[in-house]
Scaffold this active site. Structure first.
Site, short mmCIF file in Angstrom:
data_model
loop_
_atom_site.label_atom_id
_atom_site.label_comp_id
_atom_site.label_asym_id
_atom_site.label_seq_id
_atom_site.Cartn_x
_atom_site.Cartn_y
_atom_site.Cartn_z
N HIS A 151 9.67 5.64 5.40
CA HIS A 151 8.43 4.68 4.90
C HIS A 151 8.13 4.47 3.68
O HIS A 151 8.59 4.90 2.65
CB HIS A 151 7.54 6.10 5.02
CG HIS A 151 5.77 6.28 4.97
ND1 HIS A 151 5.12 6.74 4.09
CD2 HIS A 151 5.40 4.74 4.69
CE1 HIS A 151 3.75 6.44 4.30
NE2 HIS A 151 4.08 4.91 4.34
N SER A 159 8.67 15.51 7.16
CA SER A 159 8.67 14.62 4.93
C SER A 159 9.58 15.39 4.25
O SER A 159 9.30 16.43 3.99
CB SER A 159 7.51 13.78 4.91
OG SER A 159 8.20 13.64 3.80
N MET A 195 -2.38 6.22 7.82
CA MET A 195 -2.11 7.28 6.88
C MET A 195 -3.41 8.22 6.84
O MET A 195 -4.77 7.05 6.82
CB MET A 195 -2.32 6.69 5.51
CG MET A 195 -0.88 5.72 4.91
SD MET A 195 0.75 6.81 5.10
CE MET A 195 -0.14 8.31 3.73
N ASP A 199 0.17 10.54 9.14
CA ASP A 199 1.32 10.92 8.47
C ASP A 199 0.09 11.78 7.13
O ASP A 199 -1.13 10.96 6.55
CB ASP A 199 1.99 9.80 7.62
CG ASP A 199 2.94 11.09 6.13
OD1 ASP A 199 2.77 11.62 6.48
OD2 ASP A 199 3.43 9.31 5.77
N ASP A 249 9.95 9.13 2.73
CA ASP A 249 9.47 8.28 1.65
C ASP A 249 9.72 7.62 0.65
O ASP A 249 10.44 8.84 -0.02
CB ASP A 249 8.09 9.32 1.03
CG ASP A 249 7.17 9.48 2.60
OD1 ASP A 249 6.61 8.94 3.01
OD2 ASP A 249 7.07 11.58 2.92
N MET A 298 6.53 3.28 0.44
CA MET A 298 5.36 2.49 -0.06
C MET A 298 5.88 1.29 -2.16
O MET A 298 5.45 2.60 -2.97
CB MET A 298 4.93 4.16 -0.05
CG MET A 298 4.29 5.12 0.51
SD MET A 298 3.38 6.75 0.67
CE MET A 298 5.24 7.28 0.90
N HIS A 351 11.84 11.63 7.87
CA HIS A 351 10.95 11.16 7.27
C HIS A 351 11.10 10.38 5.82
O HIS A 351 10.70 11.91 5.11
CB HIS A 351 9.56 11.47 7.73
CG HIS A 351 8.23 10.57 7.55
ND1 HIS A 351 8.02 9.47 7.87
CD2 HIS A 351 6.98 10.88 5.64
CE1 HIS A 351 7.29 8.85 7.28
NE2 HIS A 351 6.89 9.33 6.30
N MET A 367 9.17 5.77 -2.41
CA MET A 367 8.25 4.72 -3.48
C MET A 367 8.47 4.36 -4.50
O MET A 367 10.07 4.76 -4.40
CB MET A 367 7.47 5.89 -4.39
CG MET A 367 6.53 7.15 -2.97
SD MET A 367 5.87 8.74 -3.66
CE MET A 367 5.73 9.89 -2.22
C1 DX5 Z 1 2.33 10.77 1.80
C2 DX5 Z 1 3.57 10.65 2.27
C3 DX5 Z 1 4.00 12.19 3.17
C4 DX5 Z 1 4.09 13.04 2.66
C5 DX5 Z 1 3.27 14.10 3.26
O1 DX5 Z 1 1.91 9.39 1.28
O2 DX5 Z 1 3.86 9.54 3.23
O3 DX5 Z 1 4.58 11.36 3.98
O4 DX5 Z 1 4.67 13.76 2.86
O5 DX5 Z 1 2.95 15.50 3.24
P1 DX5 Z 1 1.87 16.23 3.98
O6 DX5 Z 1 2.39 16.97 5.36
O7 DX5 Z 1 2.38 17.55 2.85
O8 DX5 Z 1 0.79 15.31 3.50
ZN ZN Z 2 4.82 9.33 4.55
#
Ligand code: DX5
Ligand code: ZN
Length: 217
Positions: free
Chosen positions: A66, A8, A138, A176, A35, A68, A33, A37
């Site tokens: 991903h 990620s 998650m 994740d 993320d 969110m 990956h 948001m």
């Molecule tokens: C959290 C994200 C993850 C995050 C994981 O909401 O969806 O992808 O980056 O990070 P680690 O591996 O540090 O938990």
């Molecule tokens: Zn993620």
């Protein structure tokens, strides 16, 4: 099933994002990956389309996005020309999930649904499992990297793997949040075949990300 690791980028050094991505270009069998948001579904902001477009120009890996966000439908359109491989949306954010999956299939090679830790598998009707390429469970409450793994998720992976086996579904099980070399073995044994890891990978001494990824494997 071989295991894909999906580092990620949220935990990478944004001041040298290009170099960070190039370091990962030397590692095989990984996805990247990403993320996305919106500050609403999760109390944090990360990056959006302009940054993803730049990442695409540097990375040789499949881009695993991903979302969110409270309104992934809007993102489905505006991100469709960025060359993303996988588009995962949160089940909790969409009223008409079946319609959303069908729409995403028109633009993305792989479509994923994600469930928060507190969302049970039973919210997903059985006819949906055959329509998705990936199910992201998650293992932390979404929004931040570096959180502690919720161990109860291992049982959820086992339950999902049983559903997959029983009906012969093909979806990948991705986990994740808080994934490290210490819990990866349990997750893989439980049936996970795609593991996201952010802080564990990017905190590697001397930026030796490959060794951390291999340790997870
Ligand atoms: C959290 C994200 C993850 C995050 C994981 O909401 O969806 O992808 O980056 O990070 P680690 O591996 O540090 O938990
Ligand atoms: Zn993620």
């Amino acid at each position: 099933m071989s295991v894909i690791i999906s580092p990620s980028l949220l935990s990478s050094d944004f001041l040298e994002l290009g170099a960070e991505i190039e370091r990962l270009n030397f590692v095989d069998d990984i996805w990247l990956h990403l993320d996305v948001m919106d500050g609403h579904f999760v109390p944090n902001l990360s990056f959006g389309a302009p940054v993803l477009a730049k990442i695409k120009t540097v990375s040789k890996h499949k881009l695993d996005a991903h979302f969110m966000v409270t309104n992934p439908d809007a993102y489905a359109d505006s991100f469709k020309d960025l060359g993303l491989h996988n588009f995962t949306f949160h089940w909790e954010t969409v009223a008409h999930q079946d319609r959303m999956i069908a729409k995403l299939k028109e633009h993305y090679p792989s479509v994923g649904i994600s469930l928060n830790p507190a969302t049970p598998l039973s919210v997903v009707p059985s006819y949906i499992w055959g329509k998705v390429d990936l199910v992201l469970l998650m293992s932390v409450n979404p929004g931040f990297g570096g959180q502690k793994f919720i161990p109860e998720i291992v049982d959820k992976v086992i339950e999902l793997d049983q559903i997959r086996h029983k009906h012969g579904f093909k979806f990948s099980i991705q986990v994740d949040g808080g994934v490290t070399d210490e819990n990866a073995g349990y997750l893989i044994q439980a049936g996970a075949n795609n593991l996201v890891a952010g802080s564990y990978v990017f905190s590697a001494p001397n930026k030796d990300y490959m060794s951390r990824i291999n340790k997870i494997r």
